[in-house]
Design a protein around this motif. Sequence first.
Motif, PDB file in Angstrom:
ATOM      1  N   LEU A 151      14.123 -17.526 140.553  1.00  0.00           N
ATOM      2  CA  LEU A 151      14.667 -18.433 141.560  1.00  0.00           C
ATOM      3  C   LEU A 151      13.716 -18.565 142.741  1.00  0.00           C
ATOM      4  N   ALA A 152      12.947 -17.502 142.987  1.00  0.00           N
ATOM      5  CA  ALA A 152      12.046 -17.515 144.136  1.00  0.00           C
ATOM      6  C   ALA A 152      10.881 -16.575 143.890  1.00  0.00           C
ATOM      7  N   LEU A 153       9.743 -16.949 144.436  1.00  0.00           N
ATOM      8  CA  LEU A 153       8.547 -16.111 144.469  1.00  0.00           C
ATOM      9  C   LEU A 153       8.097 -16.046 145.923  1.00  0.00           C
ATOM     10  N   VAL A 154       7.941 -14.843 146.457  1.00  0.00           N
ATOM     11  CA  VAL A 154       7.469 -14.688 147.833  1.00  0.00           C
ATOM     12  C   VAL A 154       6.392 -13.614 147.864  1.00  0.00           C
ATOM     13  N   ARG A 155       5.515 -13.727 148.848  1.00  0.00           N
ATOM     14  CA  ARG A 155       4.391 -12.795 148.934  1.00  0.00           C
ATOM     15  C   ARG A 155       4.324 -12.219 150.332  1.00  0.00           C
ATOM     16  N   ASP A 156       4.030 -10.933 150.437  1.00  0.00           N
ATOM     17  CA  ASP A 156       3.895 -10.312 151.755  1.00  0.00           C
ATOM     18  C   ASP A 156       2.449  -9.984 152.087  1.00  0.00           C
ATOM     19  N   GLY A 157       1.511 -10.461 151.323  1.00  0.00           N
ATOM     20  CA  GLY A 157       0.100 -10.182 151.572  1.00  0.00           C
ATOM     21  C   GLY A 157      -0.444  -9.141 150.615  1.00  0.00           C
ATOM     22  N   GLU A 158       0.391  -8.211 150.175  1.00  0.00           N
ATOM     23  CA  GLU A 158      -0.052  -7.188 149.240  1.00  0.00           C
ATOM     24  C   GLU A 158       0.501  -7.404 147.837  1.00  0.00           C
ATOM     25  N   VAL A 159       1.756  -7.782 147.770  1.00  0.00           N
ATOM     26  CA  VAL A 159       2.394  -7.956 146.465  1.00  0.00           C
ATOM     27  C   VAL A 159       3.204  -9.244 146.448  1.00  0.00           C
ATOM     28  N   TRP A 160       3.422  -9.744 145.250  1.00  0.00           N
ATOM     29  CA  TRP A 160       4.373 -10.826 145.019  1.00  0.00           C
ATOM     30  C   TRP A 160       5.697 -10.193 144.650  1.00  0.00           C
ATOM     31  N   SER A 161       6.765 -10.844 145.035  1.00  0.00           N
ATOM     32  CA  SER A 161       8.107 -10.417 144.673  1.00  0.00           C
ATOM     33  C   SER A 161       8.817 -11.641 144.123  1.00  0.00           C
ATOM     34  N   GLN A 162       9.455 -11.478 142.981  1.00  0.00           N
ATOM     35  CA  GLN A 162      10.174 -12.604 142.390  1.00  0.00           C
ATOM     36  C   GLN A 162      11.613 -12.192 142.106  1.00  0.00           C
ATOM     37  N   LEU A 163      12.517 -13.138 142.299  1.00  0.00           N
ATOM     38  CA  LEU A 163      13.945 -12.930 142.063  1.00  0.00           C
ATOM     39  C   LEU A 163      14.256 -13.505 140.691  1.00  0.00           C
ATOM     40  N   VAL A 164      14.519 -12.603 139.732  1.00  0.00           N
ATOM     41  CA  VAL A 164      14.655 -13.011 138.332  1.00  0.00           C
ATOM     42  C   VAL A 164      16.003 -12.583 137.755  1.00  0.00           C
ATOM     43  N   PRO A 165      16.476 -13.313 136.738  1.00  0.00           N
ATOM     44  CA  PRO A 165      17.728 -12.929 136.078  1.00  0.00           C
ATOM     45  C   PRO A 165      17.591 -11.553 135.427  1.00  0.00           C
ATOM     46  N   THR A 166      18.712 -10.834 135.386  1.00  0.00           N
ATOM     47  CA  THR A 166      18.736  -9.525 134.736  1.00  0.00           C
ATOM     48  C   THR A 166      20.068  -9.328 134.032  1.00  0.00           C
ATOM     49  N   GLN A 167      20.052  -8.528 133.003  1.00  0.00           N
ATOM     50  CA  GLN A 167      21.281  -8.148 132.312  1.00  0.00           C
ATOM     51  C   GLN A 167      21.732  -6.753 132.748  1.00  0.00           C
ATOM     52  N   ASP A 168      20.887  -6.059 133.531  1.00  0.00           N
ATOM     53  CA  ASP A 168      21.134  -4.670 133.906  1.00  0.00           C
ATOM     54  C   ASP A 168      22.030  -4.592 135.138  1.00  0.00           C
ATOM     55  N   SER A 169      23.333  -4.537 134.926  1.00  0.00           N
ATOM     56  CA  SER A 169      24.271  -4.480 136.053  1.00  0.00           C
ATOM     57  C   SER A 169      24.320  -3.092 136.687  1.00  0.00           C
ATOM     58  N   THR A 170      23.627  -2.113 136.106  1.00  0.00           N
ATOM     59  CA  THR A 170      23.613  -0.761 136.675  1.00  0.00           C
ATOM     60  C   THR A 170      22.491  -0.578 137.688  1.00  0.00           C
ATOM     61  N   ASP A 171      21.566  -1.518 137.763  1.00  0.00           N
ATOM     62  CA  ASP A 171      20.480  -1.458 138.727  1.00  0.00           C
ATOM     63  C   ASP A 171      21.083  -1.398 140.131  1.00  0.00           C
ATOM     64  N   LEU A 172      20.580  -0.521 140.978  1.00  0.00           N
ATOM     65  CA  LEU A 172      21.127  -0.370 142.328  1.00  0.00           C
ATOM     66  C   LEU A 172      20.905  -1.606 143.190  1.00  0.00           C
ATOM     67  N   GLU A 173      19.887  -2.386 142.901  1.00  0.00           N
ATOM     68  CA  GLU A 173      19.616  -3.579 143.695  1.00  0.00           C
ATOM     69  C   GLU A 173      19.737  -4.830 142.838  1.00  0.00           C
ATOM     70  N   VAL A 174      20.921  -5.021 142.277  1.00  0.00           N
ATOM     71  CA  VAL A 174      21.208  -6.224 141.510  1.00  0.00           C
ATOM     72  C   VAL A 174      22.097  -7.117 142.368  1.00  0.00           C
ATOM     73  N   PHE A 175      21.803  -8.416 142.336  1.00  0.00           N
ATOM     74  CA  PHE A 175      22.473  -9.355 143.225  1.00  0.00           C
ATOM     75  C   PHE A 175      23.182 -10.454 142.451  1.00  0.00           C
ATOM     76  N   LYS A 176      24.294 -10.897 143.004  1.00  0.00           N
ATOM     77  CA  LYS A 176      24.920 -12.145 142.608  1.00  0.00           C
ATOM     78  C   LYS A 176      24.395 -13.173 143.600  1.00  0.00           C
ATOM     79  N   ILE A 177      24.037 -14.337 143.117  1.00  0.00           N
ATOM     80  CA  ILE A 177      23.415 -15.357 143.960  1.00  0.00           C
ATOM     81  C   ILE A 177      24.373 -16.518 144.177  1.00  0.00           C
ATOM     82  N   ILE A 178      24.499 -16.905 145.426  1.00  0.00           N
ATOM     83  CA  ILE A 178      25.257 -18.098 145.795  1.00  0.00           C
ATOM     84  C   ILE A 178      24.255 -19.075 146.400  1.00  0.00           C
ATOM     85  N   SER A 179      24.234 -20.294 145.875  1.00  0.00           N
ATOM     86  CA  SER A 179      23.303 -21.291 146.410  1.00  0.00           C
ATOM     87  C   SER A 179      24.065 -22.300 147.264  1.00  0.00           C
ATOM     88  N   PHE A 180      23.415 -22.742 148.338  1.00  0.00           N
ATOM     89  CA  PHE A 180      23.982 -23.719 149.261  1.00  0.00           C
ATOM     90  C   PHE A 180      23.054 -24.917 149.390  1.00  0.00           C
TER      91      PHE A 180
END
Length: 150
Positions: free
Chosen positions: A52-81
């Motif tokens: 859904l998104a790719l962002v960079r902080d200068g050192e690394v890229w971070s991307q928000l991607v679909p996952t099936q792993d609901s046990t991950d501590l940092e898993v998100f439900k996304i609401i779009s506006f």
Amino acid sequence: MLVHFSLETRDETHHRLLKVIASAEWQVEPSLYRFVTFTAADFAQSANREALALVRDGEVWSQLVPTQDSTDLEVFKIISFHFEPGLDNSGFLGWLASLIKEKVGTGVVVICGRNDSKGGIYDYWGLPADCSHAAEALLDELQATARAGH
């Protein structure tokens, strides 16, 4: 791009942003999402077309991607506006994030983009998966209140 600056009281802001949310299109994305990071050198082989998104902080890229792993501590439900063109939605992010924190008890992750054919700026709001139903109920309540003119 037109940027709005509003000099208004907190109550005036609240009432203006209720009008914004009354006309906003929002939807809950069907998948769960998580962040995956990689170095700039790995961009070509690591960027995911389903992100859904790719962002960079200068050192690394971070991307928000679909996952099936609901046990991950940092898993998100996304609401779009998406917002109605021409409405002053300045302050919307802080206003709604504060209401979600107050009423639901969680913070949010927000990533913005732009689509001129759908009103300009749009937002992806990430909430911890176990809080998403309460946030959806709050959004329904805010829209109903706003549409009823209160």
